[in-house]
Design a protein around this motif. Structure first.
Motif, short mmCIF file in Angstrom:
data_model
loop_
_atom_site.label_atom_id
_atom_site.label_comp_id
_atom_site.label_asym_id
_atom_site.label_seq_id
_atom_site.Cartn_x
_atom_site.Cartn_y
_atom_site.Cartn_z
N PRO A 22 0.84 -1.22 0.00
CA PRO A 22 0.00 0.00 0.00
C PRO A 22 0.86 1.25 0.00
O PRO A 22 2.06 1.23 0.32
N ASP A 23 0.23 2.36 -0.35
CA ASP A 23 0.93 3.64 -0.37
C ASP A 23 1.36 4.03 1.04
O ASP A 23 0.60 3.86 1.99
N GLY A 24 2.56 4.57 1.14
CA GLY A 24 3.09 4.98 2.45
C GLY A 24 3.87 3.91 3.16
O GLY A 24 4.41 4.17 4.23
#
Length: 326
Positions: A41-43
């Motif tokens: 996922p992003d981050g």
């Protein structure tokens, strides 16, 4: 013949290009590592090594897969110093190949993630709590408040300590003479076992040779002593410098030169005793030299004179031959 059945997942899926999955120069571990990273996922700040550990990729396979991804432009890395002086390594993973300039431009827009942000609040030092009560000065009264009621023995006065004399300065190391340096420099030519003398030991060996020369030893005697100390059974000498230090460490007394003394300084031969001075050697035919004490001017002993005429002729000395020149 092969058949394929494909159902699109309703959630938690990622889209990858067929060129990435069918890349001819990427191994299966490299494709698995790249697709796993791109599916996060992003981050997420999971490193490539942690992803390889979760994907059950070994250490050697991970090193090979990471090298392939960097060569093809899918992974880029750079090290920089962030706030607080911490050095961090930034990793960029992309689904399309990027060159160095494009990767640097993207990494320049990313915030620097320092390790200090990952420190747990429990590790940080807490605020100091002051101690209970006000600080008081230490007591200065050194006498007892009441008499102990018994005689106390007084310790004898300590002797006055004399100031220690200043240590003598260390003797200055004198430079070895040129003769000792020349002798040490010529030692590698003396034997094949001494060819690898370390250059750093030349000064130490020269000082040892100087002691031998000062005692009275000649350079030839020093070389002979070294040759006698070398192994003669074919054993290789691995540390010639240490062997020379051992051979030159003890200096024996020098031998006096064996030069012929002048005739005037040579002692006179010992004179025979008065008893032997009156004896004369018999000129007869004896197996060994026979001494007798003559009464007059005779040249034969009593035995030769009292023997038979035949034996006397044998004992008598042979007549001298005379040569007459006309």
């Amino acid at each position: 013949m092969i058949y394929r059945h494909h159902i699109a997942p309703p959630r938690a899926f990622s889209q990858f290009s067929h060129d990435l999955i069918r890349h001819p120069r990427l191994s299966s571990d490299a494709v698995r590592l790249l697709t796993w990273q791109l599916s996060l996922p992003d981050g997420a700040r999971e490193s490539l090594s942690r992803t390889a550990e979760r994907a059950r990729i070994g250490a050697c396979a991970f090193t090979r897969a990471k090298r392939q991804l960097k060569e093809e432009g899918f992974v880029h890395e750079r090290r920089l110093q962030g706030p607080g002086g911490h050095w961090v390594t930034q990793q960029l993973v992309s689904n399309v190949p990027l060159n160095a300039a494009e990767a640097a431009k993207i990494l320049g827009r990313m915030p620097v993630h320092t390790p200090s942000a990952d420190v747990s609040p429990q590790v940080a030092p807490s605020r100091r709590i002051p101690a209970v009560g006000a600080p008081t000065p230490p007591p200065t009264d050194g006498y007892p408040r009441k008499d102990p009621g018994e005689n106390t023995s007084h310790r004898p006065a300590e002797p006055e300590q004399k100031p220690e004399p200043d240590p003598e300065p260390a003797p200055k190391t004198t430079e070895p003479p040129e003769a000792a340096r020349s002798l040490v420099a010529a030692l590698p030519h003396l034997s094949p076992d001494l060819r690898r003398i370390p250059r750093g030991m030349h000064d130490e060996l020269a000082r040892l040779v100087t002691r031998w020369l000062t005692t009275g030893h000649t350079p030839a005697a020093i070389r002979t002593h070294i040759l006698r100390g070398l192994p003669d059974d074919g054993t290789p000498v691995h540390r010639p410098g240490g062997l020379l230090r051992y051979l030159l460490r003890d200096v024996p007394p020098a031998l006096a030169p064996t030069s012929s003394a002048p005739t005037a300084e040579q002692p006179a031969p010992a004179r025979p005793s008065s008893r032997l001075a009156t004896l004369r050697e018999c000129e007869g035919n004896h197996v060994q030299a026979t001494l007798f004490r003559p009464a007059g001017g005779e040249t034969l002993c009593r035995r030769c004179l009292n023997s038979s005429p035949y034996e006397a002729s044998r004992c008598a000395p042979p007549p001298r031959q005379r040569t007459v020149i006309a």
